[in-house]
Design a protein around this motif. Structure first.
Motif, short mmCIF file in Angstrom:
data_model
loop_
_atom_site.label_atom_id
_atom_site.label_comp_id
_atom_site.label_asym_id
_atom_site.label_seq_id
_atom_site.Cartn_x
_atom_site.Cartn_y
_atom_site.Cartn_z
N VAL A 1 52.16 -23.64 -7.66
CA VAL A 1 51.82 -24.97 -7.18
C VAL A 1 53.04 -25.89 -7.18
CG1 VAL A 1 50.50 -27.04 -7.75
CG2 VAL A 1 49.38 -24.81 -7.75
N SER A 2 53.86 -25.82 -8.22
CA SER A 2 55.08 -26.63 -8.29
C SER A 2 56.01 -26.31 -7.12
CB SER A 2 55.81 -26.39 -9.61
OG SER A 2 55.04 -26.83 -10.70
N ARG A 3 56.14 -25.03 -6.83
CA ARG A 3 56.98 -24.61 -5.71
C ARG A 3 56.39 -25.06 -4.37
NH1 ARG A 3 57.67 -20.04 -7.43
NH2 ARG A 3 56.08 -18.88 -6.29
N VAL B 1 58.91 -23.50 6.81
CA VAL B 1 58.62 -23.77 5.40
C VAL B 1 57.22 -24.34 5.25
CG1 VAL B 1 59.28 -25.12 3.38
CG2 VAL B 1 61.05 -24.06 4.78
N ALA B 2 56.84 -25.20 6.18
CA ALA B 2 55.49 -25.78 6.14
C ALA B 2 54.43 -24.69 6.21
CB ALA B 2 55.31 -26.79 7.28
N THR C 1 50.82 -19.90 1.09
CA THR C 1 50.80 -19.78 -0.36
C THR C 1 49.53 -20.35 -0.95
OG1 THR C 1 53.23 -19.93 -0.43
CG2 THR C 1 52.06 -20.32 -2.49
N ASP C 2 48.97 -21.37 -0.31
CA ASP C 2 47.74 -21.98 -0.81
C ASP C 2 46.62 -20.97 -0.87
OD1 ASP C 2 46.18 -24.31 -1.68
OD2 ASP C 2 45.15 -24.07 0.24
N ARG C 3 46.57 -20.05 0.08
CA ARG C 3 45.55 -19.01 0.06
C ARG C 3 45.72 -18.13 -1.18
NH1 ARG C 3 44.84 -15.17 5.24
NH2 ARG C 3 43.74 -17.03 6.02
N THR C 4 46.96 -17.81 -1.53
CA THR C 4 47.23 -17.00 -2.73
C THR C 4 46.78 -17.73 -3.99
OG1 THR C 4 49.15 -15.96 -1.67
CG2 THR C 4 49.05 -15.88 -4.07
N ILE D 1 45.97 -29.63 -6.69
CA ILE D 1 47.35 -30.02 -6.35
C ILE D 1 47.87 -29.14 -5.22
CG2 ILE D 1 49.74 -30.07 -7.20
CD1 ILE D 1 48.53 -30.89 -9.95
N GLY D 2 47.56 -27.84 -5.30
CA GLY D 2 47.95 -26.94 -4.23
C GLY D 2 47.35 -27.35 -2.90
N ASP D 3 46.09 -27.79 -2.92
CA ASP D 3 45.44 -28.25 -1.68
C ASP D 3 46.17 -29.46 -1.10
OD1 ASP D 3 43.55 -26.28 -1.89
OD2 ASP D 3 41.99 -27.58 -2.73
#
Length: 243
Positions: A136-138, A154-155, A161-164, A203-205
């Motif tokens: 999440v930080s990354r 990158v976007a 990554t959010d799916r992971t 936060i990831g969302d």
């Protein structure tokens, strides 16, 4: 492409105002990043002092959201921006809302860390906390970087990554529930970890949302409710059209 390459206007003051909201967004993003990282550290290390710093720091994030939002409203009212400039102002207003909510989630994690410092460390969950926290930080860092540089690649990586993160969060929740069933004495402390993991997932969302605003800025397409495959298809189609 750099976000500083917005349309330059005859009015130098207008250019300054547009640069200012981007600069202030970056500052707010940096503060939100620190809040998240400190909250994760406070939870893993059961660090009461750091946790309290995060809770108090949330007020600063809230204040920055109000200030930047007022700047954007003034630009909309005074300059009546169009095209790319209008998308920029809209994207900034949306991004600061996500950053404010990220600050809220970081504060929730810090409050759980404070509770654990009082009740004793949880028997399980710190490995998952560190692992998902790193993801999440990354994500947040890369979403802000993508916004600053208008980097679609990158976007898209952040969105993927959010799916992971979602899958790892679901797995961690099942493990925590199983452990509480096996050892009811651990329920209160494990719940602290579970609420913190939930905050990380949120936060990831929000980081994903910020990444999706990059697509809106560059392409003028609102992809917030599209699947990853739909976003990839749209990006590919636009690249073919541009050739």
């Amino acid at each position: 492409m750099d976000i500083t390459s917005h349309t330059h206007h005859i009015s130098q003051q207008y250019n300054i105002e547009l640069d200012d909201i981007k600069t202030h967004l970056a500052e707010m993003g940096g503060m939100a990043e620190r809040q998240v990282n400190d909250a994760i550290t406070a939870m893993i290390e059961v660090d009461l002092e750091k946790a309290e710093q995060v809770v108090h720091g949330d007020r600063k994030v809230n204040s920055m959201e109000v200030s930047i939002d007022e700047e954007c409203v003034r630009i909309l009212a005074k300059r009546q921006p169009a095209a790319g400039d209008l998308r920029l102002v809209i994207a900034v207003t949306k991004a600061i809302t996500d950053l404010e909510r990220i600050g809220d989630e970081a504060s929730k994690i810090a409050r759980q860390a404070i509770a654990l410092s009082r009740d004793g460390a949880a028997p399980r969950g710190y490995v998952e906390m560190r692992h998902i926290g790193n993801h999440v930080s990354r994500m947040l860092h890369e979403a802000l970087d993508a916004f600053a540089r208008l980097d679609l690649d990158v976007a898209l990586k952040v969105v993927q990554t959010d799916r992971t993160v979602d899958m790892e969060y679901s797995t961690a929740m099942r493990e925590m529930i199983t452990y509480m069933i096996e050892d009811p004495r651990s329920i209160t402390r494990v719940l602290n970890i579970m609420w913190s993991l939930r905050a990380l997932e949120r936060i990831g969302d929000h980081a994903r949302n910020i990444a999706q605003y990059v697509v809106y800025l560059v392409m003028g397409e609102d992809v917030r409710h599209g699947s990853i495959e739909e976003i990839e298809e749209q990006l590919g189609q636009d690249q073919e059209d541009g050739e």
